[in-house]
Motif scaffolding. Structure first.
Motif, PDB file in Angstrom:
ATOM      1  N   GLU A 292     -17.663  -6.189  -4.222  1.00 12.88           N
ATOM      2  CA  GLU A 292     -18.245  -4.948  -4.731  1.00 12.88           C
ATOM      3  C   GLU A 292     -19.331  -4.414  -3.805  1.00 12.88           C
ATOM      4  N   LEU A 293     -20.154  -5.311  -3.271  1.00 11.01           N
ATOM      5  CA  LEU A 293     -21.206  -4.883  -2.346  1.00 11.01           C
ATOM      6  C   LEU A 293     -20.613  -4.306  -1.070  1.00 11.01           C
ATOM      7  N   ALA A 294     -19.484  -4.851  -0.617  1.00 10.19           N
ATOM      8  CA  ALA A 294     -18.827  -4.346   0.593  1.00 10.19           C
ATOM      9  C   ALA A 294     -18.455  -2.873   0.440  1.00 10.19           C
ATOM     10  N   GLY A 295     -18.112  -2.472  -0.782  1.00 10.23           N
ATOM     11  CA  GLY A 295     -17.808  -1.067  -1.019  1.00 10.23           C
ATOM     12  C   GLY A 295     -19.015  -0.177  -0.796  1.00 10.23           C
ATOM     13  N   TYR A 296     -20.181  -0.631  -1.213  1.00 10.04           N
ATOM     14  CA  TYR A 296     -21.412   0.130  -0.999  1.00 10.04           C
ATOM     15  C   TYR A 296     -21.813   0.131   0.472  1.00 10.04           C
ATOM     16  N   LEU A 297     -21.405  -0.901   1.221  1.00  5.36           N
ATOM     17  CA  LEU A 297     -21.719  -0.977   2.643  1.00  5.36           C
ATOM     18  C   LEU A 297     -20.665  -0.275   3.496  1.00  5.36           C
ATOM     19  N   ASN A 298     -19.619   0.267   2.834  1.00  7.54           N
ATOM     20  CA  ASN A 298     -18.564   1.035   3.508  1.00  7.54           C
ATOM     21  C   ASN A 298     -17.850   0.230   4.587  1.00  7.54           C
ATOM     22  N   PHE A 299     -17.447  -0.981   4.251  1.00 10.44           N
ATOM     23  CA  PHE A 299     -16.715  -1.816   5.201  1.00 10.44           C
ATOM     24  C   PHE A 299     -15.340  -1.218   5.504  1.00 10.44           C
ATOM     25  N   ASP A 300     -14.973  -1.251   6.748  1.00 10.70           N
ATOM     26  CA  ASP A 300     -13.643  -0.826   7.171  1.00 10.70           C
ATOM     27  C   ASP A 300     -12.818  -2.069   7.473  1.00 10.70           C
ATOM     28  N   ASP A 301     -12.361  -2.735   6.434  1.00 14.35           N
ATOM     29  CA  ASP A 301     -11.613  -3.982   6.573  1.00 14.35           C
ATOM     30  C   ASP A 301     -10.621  -4.063   5.418  1.00 14.35           C
ATOM     31  N   PRO A 302      -9.411  -3.550   5.611  1.00 16.49           N
ATOM     32  CA  PRO A 302      -8.432  -3.496   4.514  1.00 16.49           C
ATOM     33  C   PRO A 302      -8.151  -4.846   3.872  1.00 16.49           C
ATOM     34  N   LEU A 303      -8.032  -5.904   4.685  1.00 17.97           N
ATOM     35  CA  LEU A 303      -7.740  -7.214   4.104  1.00 17.97           C
ATOM     36  C   LEU A 303      -8.883  -7.687   3.223  1.00 17.97           C
ATOM     37  N   PHE A 304     -10.107  -7.588   3.702  1.00 14.82           N
ATOM     38  CA  PHE A 304     -11.251  -8.013   2.893  1.00 14.82           C
ATOM     39  C   PHE A 304     -11.326  -7.194   1.609  1.00 14.82           C
ATOM     40  N   MET A 305     -11.125  -5.897   1.720  1.00 13.15           N
ATOM     41  CA  MET A 305     -11.282  -5.023   0.555  1.00 13.15           C
ATOM     42  C   MET A 305     -10.158  -5.196  -0.467  1.00 13.15           C
ATOM     43  N   LYS A 306      -9.093  -5.917  -0.096  1.00 16.14           N
ATOM     44  CA  LYS A 306      -8.068  -6.242  -1.087  1.00 16.14           C
ATOM     45  C   LYS A 306      -8.556  -7.314  -2.054  1.00 16.14           C
ATOM     46  N   GLY A 307      -9.618  -8.021  -1.665  1.00 14.13           N
ATOM     47  CA  GLY A 307     -10.216  -9.005  -2.550  1.00 14.13           C
ATOM     48  C   GLY A 307      -9.974 -10.441  -2.129  1.00 14.13           C
ATOM     49  N   TYR A 308     -10.619 -11.334  -2.845  1.00 17.77           N
ATOM     50  CA  TYR A 308     -10.606 -12.762  -2.536  1.00 17.77           C
ATOM     51  C   TYR A 308      -9.200 -13.357  -2.571  1.00 17.77           C
ATOM     52  N   GLU A 309      -8.415 -12.998  -3.584  1.00 15.74           N
ATOM     53  CA  GLU A 309      -7.087 -13.592  -3.712  1.00 15.74           C
ATOM     54  C   GLU A 309      -6.197 -13.223  -2.534  1.00 15.74           C
ATOM     55  N   ALA A 310      -6.270 -11.996  -2.079  1.00 13.25           N
ATOM     56  CA  ALA A 310      -5.482 -11.574  -0.919  1.00 13.25           C
ATOM     57  C   ALA A 310      -5.911 -12.339   0.324  1.00 13.25           C
ATOM     58  N   SER A 311      -7.197 -12.616   0.429  1.00 13.93           N
ATOM     59  CA  SER A 311      -7.696 -13.384   1.571  1.00 13.93           C
ATOM     60  C   SER A 311      -7.199 -14.820   1.530  1.00 13.93           C
ATOM     61  N   VAL A 312      -7.161 -15.417   0.332  1.00 15.09           N
ATOM     62  CA  VAL A 312      -6.620 -16.774   0.201  1.00 15.09           C
ATOM     63  C   VAL A 312      -5.150 -16.791   0.607  1.00 15.09           C
ATOM     64  N   ASP A 313      -4.395 -15.777   0.190  1.00 14.14           N
ATOM     65  CA  ASP A 313      -2.986 -15.698   0.578  1.00 14.14           C
ATOM     66  C   ASP A 313      -2.833 -15.611   2.091  1.00 14.14           C
ATOM     67  N   TYR A 314      -3.688 -14.850   2.738  1.00 17.76           N
ATOM     68  CA  TYR A 314      -3.641 -14.742   4.197  1.00 17.76           C
ATOM     69  C   TYR A 314      -3.925 -16.102   4.836  1.00 17.76           C
ATOM     70  N   ILE A 315      -4.984 -16.764   4.375  1.00 21.55           N
ATOM     71  CA  ILE A 315      -5.391 -18.041   4.961  1.00 21.55           C
ATOM     72  C   ILE A 315      -4.313 -19.101   4.776  1.00 21.55           C
ATOM     73  N   MET A 316      -3.692 -19.138   3.604  1.00 23.50           N
ATOM     74  CA  MET A 316      -2.717 -20.183   3.280  1.00 23.50           C
ATOM     75  C   MET A 316      -1.276 -19.742   3.518  1.00 23.50           C
ATOM     76  N   ASP A 317      -1.085 -18.643   4.205  1.00 22.34           N
ATOM     77  CA  ASP A 317       0.257 -18.151   4.478  1.00 22.34           C
ATOM     78  C   ASP A 317       1.087 -19.220   5.188  1.00 22.34           C
ATOM     79  N   GLY A 318       2.260 -19.509   4.640  1.00 24.10           N
ATOM     80  CA  GLY A 318       3.128 -20.518   5.240  1.00 24.10           C
ATOM     81  C   GLY A 318       3.076 -21.861   4.549  1.00 24.10           C
ATOM     82  N   CYS A 319       2.160 -22.026   3.596  1.00 25.23           N
ATOM     83  CA  CYS A 319       2.062 -23.328   2.911  1.00 25.23           C
ATOM     84  C   CYS A 319       3.195 -23.534   1.918  1.00 25.23           C
ATOM     85  N   GLY A 320       3.890 -22.420   1.593  1.00 26.08           N
ATOM     86  CA  GLY A 320       5.002 -22.505   0.657  1.00 26.08           C
ATOM     87  C   GLY A 320       4.707 -21.964  -0.715  1.00 26.08           C
ATOM     88  N   LEU A 321       3.444 -21.612  -0.986  1.00 25.95           N
ATOM     89  CA  LEU A 321       3.050 -21.073  -2.281  1.00 25.95           C
ATOM     90  C   LEU A 321       2.066 -19.927  -2.080  1.00 25.95           C
TER      91      LEU A 321
END
Length: 717
Positions: A495-524
Motif C-alpha cells: 500500500e505504501l508503494a502506491g503512495y510512493l508511485n513505484f514503477d514496478d508491475p511485479l511488486f505492485m501485483k502484491g506479495y503472492e505474485a512475488s512468491v510465485d515469481y520466486i518459486m517458479d518451477g517448483c511445481g506448485l
C-alpha cells in the motif's frame, strides 16, 4: 446445572455443538529456523489455545515454551491498535491516533523529500524479526532507490554462513539420524532449538556418543553429554585448534579426504602445532584428559556431526575465525559432505533448504542500485563480499559522523534498538535523523522514538509462504482476523508503494505474485499451496545427497574444502585478515592492562533462557512469571568475595554503560564469568557493549565476550 455442551466448551473441545474450530497456523516467534505448525483452537473469531500440529512434517506436534505463549503474546494489552503520530518528545511515548491514509501520505512525503534533497541513500531501511517478508521488503527498498538495507542478520546467523562460505560451503546441517557422534558446540537444546534435543536423545538411546562444549552447565550437558567440556568462555577457537593438533599427532585424520578434497592443509597443520595440550588446557581452563578424550571420540567414533549455533560463537571479536576453526575439524576428519556428518545445503527460500533453487536473489537483485555505496562498505570486506545489506552495527556511528554521507530518515519493520551495541549511542544518533518510522505489534522501547508507528500483525493473523527441509512448502492462512487496525507487513509495503508511485508491475501485483515469481518451477503455485492446510511436497525438489560437493566441488575458489581461505587471503595485506583460522583473544581489539584491571569480569550478554527469545516475550505474563526481574548469573565464589548475596540488587557496568539487575548465584558458570539474558527494557544489556567491539571479519558485535565489572548497588531510601 452445567450442560454437557458448556462442559465441552470449557474443556475447549472442537465440534459443531461448541462452535470451536481447529485452524492450522504457524508459530513465528522464533524465525526462520523452526516455524512449528500449530493447531489453533478458535471460537467466535478468538483464539482459545494453541497446540502443536501432529501431522506437520517438521515439528510433528511438538512446540516449545515460547510457542505455547502464542495466545498470550497476540492478546497482550499493549497491542498497537491504530497508526500513530508522535506528539511528544522522542522517547516520551506520547502519540495521537491517525488514519492509515494520513500515515501513508506523511511517510511518502517525508521519504521522497529526503530522497530529493539528499539522495535515496540518505534513507535507511532496517528489519528486526520476522524474516518472512524480507525478499518483498528488499525489492521495495531497491525500488525506492536506496542501497541501505539491513536486518538482524548483522548480529545473528550470518557470520556462521560467512565462515562456511570461506571454508567449504554456505551452510551444512548435522545428519543426526546417521551419525555416531554429535559434537554440540555451545548447544543447549533444552533452552533453544528444542527439536534438536530429541535428535540428540535418540542418538544417545541407540548407543551414540555426545560431546557438549559450553561455558555453562545446562539440562542438555547434564542429561545427555558423555563428555562435557565446561570451557572458559571465549576460548573455543583455542580448543578447536588444540583438538586438531591431537588428531593430527595421533594419525586420526582422514588422509583420503585431505588429499583429494582440501586446500591449504600443510599451512594449517603447521599453525596448529602452536596449540599443544598444555597451552590449550591453560587457555580454556579444561583438563588435559578431557580435551584429549573429546578429540579422540570425535575423530575415531565417526561418522561425527557438529552443531553450529546462529550466534553463540560468532558474537565475539574472534567469532568468525573461531567458527572456521571448528569447521576445520570436520575437514580434518572427513566429516563433511558424508552420511552421518554435516551435509552442505543450498538455501531455497529465507535461508532454509528445501531441494529447489528459487529465484529469491534474482527477485530483488534485479532492482539493485550501486551497492558499493552502502554504509561502512570499506570496513568489513568479508561481510560485503557475500551480503547485500549493510553491517548495521555501524549505523549509529555512520549517522553521527555523516560518513559516507548524511542519513536523514529511517524506515523500520520491527526495528529494535536492543539489537544494537551501546544502545544509547543509537538514541543519540536519532537527534540527527529528521524522520523515523517503525512497525510493530506493541509499543516497544524503540517505537517510542519513532515519528510514525504502524501496527502490524502476528503470524496467526496473516498468510505467508514458508519452506521446510525435506522439500516442503506451505502458504499459511489467517486463523483470526488482524486485531484492531493492524495489517501484515507485506500489505503495508504494498500500500505504501502506491503512495510512493513505484514503477514496478511485479511488486505492485502484491506479495503472492512475488512468491510465485520466486518459486517458479517448483511445481506448485501459491494457489496450489493455499488449497492445503499442511506443507506440501515440492514436486520438483531434489534433496541434496551426501557426497555432492565431493563430486561437483565445494563452493570456494579452489573448489575444495579450504583450511587456508583464498577469499580471506585477498584481504590479508590491505586489512590484516588471516587466511588461517588462528586463535586470538576475544579482547584482542583492546588488550589494555588498565581496562582488564578495571573490568576483570567476562560478560556473556544475551544467553538463552527457556521462557523467551530476545525481547519478544518479556512482557507476556506467562514469561514474566518465570523470571520476573532481570538477573545476572554470578558464581558463588565471586559473589562472596564482593559481599553479594542472592537477590541483591547489583550494577553490572562497562566503559560504555551499566544496568541494575538482581544477583542470581549459580555454580553452573565458571568463576569470573557473568551472564545476563537480553531483551529487558529495564536492563538492556546491549548497552554495555561498545560499538568498537566488533569482529573485523564479519562486523558482529562481541555480545558473548566483553569486559565488565559488578558491584553491589547502594541501598536507596
Amino acid at each position: 446445572m452445567t450442560s454437557e455442551s458448556e462442559k465441552r466448551i470449557k474443556a475447549k473441545i472442537p465440534g459443531k455443538d461448541t462452535g470451536i474450530e481447529i485452524k492450522k497456523g504457524m508459530c513465528s516467534i522464533c524465525s526462520p529456523g523452526n516455524h512449528c505448525g500449530l493447531d489453533v483452537y478458535v471460537k467466535d473469531g478468538k483464539i482459545l489455545k494453541v497446540e502443536g500440529t501432529k501431522e506437520h512434517p517438521y515439528n510433528h506436534g511438538l512446540i516449545c515454551t515460547k510457542g505455547a505463549m502464542n495466545k498470550s503474546y497476540i492478546y497482550r494489552k499493549d497491542r498497537i491498535r491504530t497508526p500513530l503520530r508522535r506528539v511528544g518528545k522522542r522517547g516520551e511515548g506520547k502519540f495521537e491516533a491517525i488514519s492509515w491514509e494520513e500515515a501513508y501520505q506523511e511517510i511518502a512525503e517525508k521519504l521522497n523529500q529526503a530522497k530529493a534533497e539528499y539522495g535515496a541513500n540518505s534513507v535507511v531501511f532496517t528489519s528486526g524479526y520476522c524474516k518472512w517478508y524480507r525478499p518483498y521488503y528488499h525489492r521495495f527498498i531497491y525500488d525506492f532507490g536506496s542501497c541501505n538495507y539491513s536486518t538482524d542478520d548483522c548480529s545473528c546467523y550470518r557470520a556462521t554462513v560467512l565462515a562456511g562460505e570461506c571454508t567449504f560451503s554456505r551452510d551444512a546441517g548435522p545428519d543426526m539420524k546417521n551419525t555416531n557422534t554429535y559434537l554440540g558446540w555451545a548447544w543447549s537444546g533444552a533452552y533453544s532449538n528444542h527439536l534438536s534435543y530429541l535428535g540428540a536423545k535418540a542418538l544417545k538411546e541407540r548407543g551414540g556418543k555426545i560431546i557438549i562444549i559450553d561455558s555453562r552447565i545446562t539440562p542438555a550437558s547434564e542429561k545427555l553429554a558423555d563428555i562435557f567440556l565446561h570451557i572458559k568462555a571465549g576460548t573455543d577457537g583455542a580448543l578447536a585448534l588444540g583438538m586438531a593438533k591431537i588428531i593430527i599427532d595421533n594419525g586420526w585424520t582422514d588422509k583420503e579426504f585431505i588429499g583429494q578434497y582440501t586446500f591449504g592443509y600443510q599451512e594449517y597443520a603447521e599453525m596448529v602445532k602452536e596449540y599443544d595440550l598444555d597451552r590449550t588446557a591453560e587457555i580454556t581452563g579444561l583438563s588435559k584428559a578431557d580435551i584429549f578424550e573429546a578429540a579422540k571420540v570425535y575423530a575415531t567414533n565417526g561418522p561425527a556431526c557438529t552443531y553450529f549455533g546462529p550466534s553463540n560463537i560468532t558474537q565475539q571479536y574472534n567469532g568468525f575465525q573461531t567458527m572456521r576453526s571448528i569447521m576445520c575439524l570436520q575437514g580434518l576428519t572427513g566429516n563433511i559432505d558424508r552420511k552421518g556428518g554435516n551435509i552442505p545445503g543450498k538455501a531455497t527460500y529465507l535461508c532454509r533448504p528445501a531441494g529447489f533453487q528459487s529465484r529469491e536473489m534474482e527477485y530483488y537483485m534485479s532492482k539493485a542500485p550501486d551497492l558499493t555505496k552502502m554504509i561502512s562498505y570499506s570496513k568489513f570486506p568479508i561481510w560485503y563480499r557475500y551480503c547485500h545489506e549493510f553491517q548495521a552495527m555501524t549505523l549509529s556511528d555512520a549517522i553521527l559522523a555523516e560518513d559516507p554521507y548524511p542519513l536523514k530518515a529511517i524506515f523500520g519493520l520491527g526495528m529494535n534498538f536492543k539489537m544494537y551495541p551501546e544502545t544509547s549511542k543509537m538514541i543519540k544518533a536519532l537527534e540527527k535523523i529528521d524522520f523515523f518510522v517503525n512497525t510493530d505489534l506493541f509499543m516497544t522501547y524503540t517505537c517510542k522514538y519513532a515519528d510514525i508507528v504502524l501496527p502490524c500483525c502476528s503470524s496467526l493473523e496473516r498468510g505467508e509462504f514458508k519452506v521446510y527441509p525435506g522439500g516442503y512448502g506451505v502458504y499459511t492462512k489467517p486463523c483470526i482476523e488482524p486485531l484492531y487496525e493492524s495489517k501484515s507487513d507485506t500489505d503495508i509495503l504494498h500500500e505504501l508503494a502506491g503512495y510512493l508511485n513505484f514503477d514496478d508491475p511485479l511488486f505492485m501485483k502484491g506479495y503472492e505474485a512475488s512468491v510465485d515469481y520466486i518459486m517458479d518451477g517448483c511445481g506448485l503455485t501459491v494457489e496450489d499451496f493455499k488449497k492445503s492446510d499442511l506443507p506440501l511436497k515440492l514436486p520438483n525438489a531434489v534433496l541434496r545427497a551426501p557426497g555432492t560437493c565431493r563430486k561437483e566441488g565445494f563452493n570456494t575458489p579452489s573448489g575444495k574444502f579450504e583450511f587456508y581461505s583464498q577469499t580471506v587471503a585477498e584481504f590479508q595485506d590491505t586489512y590484516g585478515l588471516d587466511p588461517l583460522p588462528r586463535y586470538k583473544s576475544c579482547f584482542a581489539d583492546d588488550d589494555n592492562p588498565k581496562q582488564a584491571e578495571e573490568y576483570p569480569f567476562f560478560l556473556s550478554a544475551g544467553t538463552r533462557i527457556p521462557n523467551t527469545l530476545h525481547s519478544r516475550l518479556h512482557e507476556v505474563p506467562w514469561s514474566r512469571a518465570v523470571r520476573r526481574e532481570p538477573v545476572v548469573e554470578i558464581h558463588p565464589d565471586d559473589a562472596k568475595r564482593l559481599g553479594i548475596e542472592a537477590g541483591d540488587t547489583v550494577i553490572v557496568y562497562s566503559a560504555v554503560g551499566e544496568v541494575r539487575v538482581k544477583a542470581m548465584l549459580t555454580s553452573k558458570i565458571n568463576p569470573m564469568n557473568v551472564q545476563v539474558a537480553h531483551g529487558y527494557s529495564e536492563a538492556n544489556i546491549s548497552q554495555l557493549i561498545s560499538t568498537k567491539h566488533l569482529d573485523p571479519y564479519s562486523g558482529f558485535p562481541g555480545y558473548k565476550a566483553a569486559r565488565c565489572n559488578i558491584k553491589k548497588a547502594e541501598v536507596k531510601d
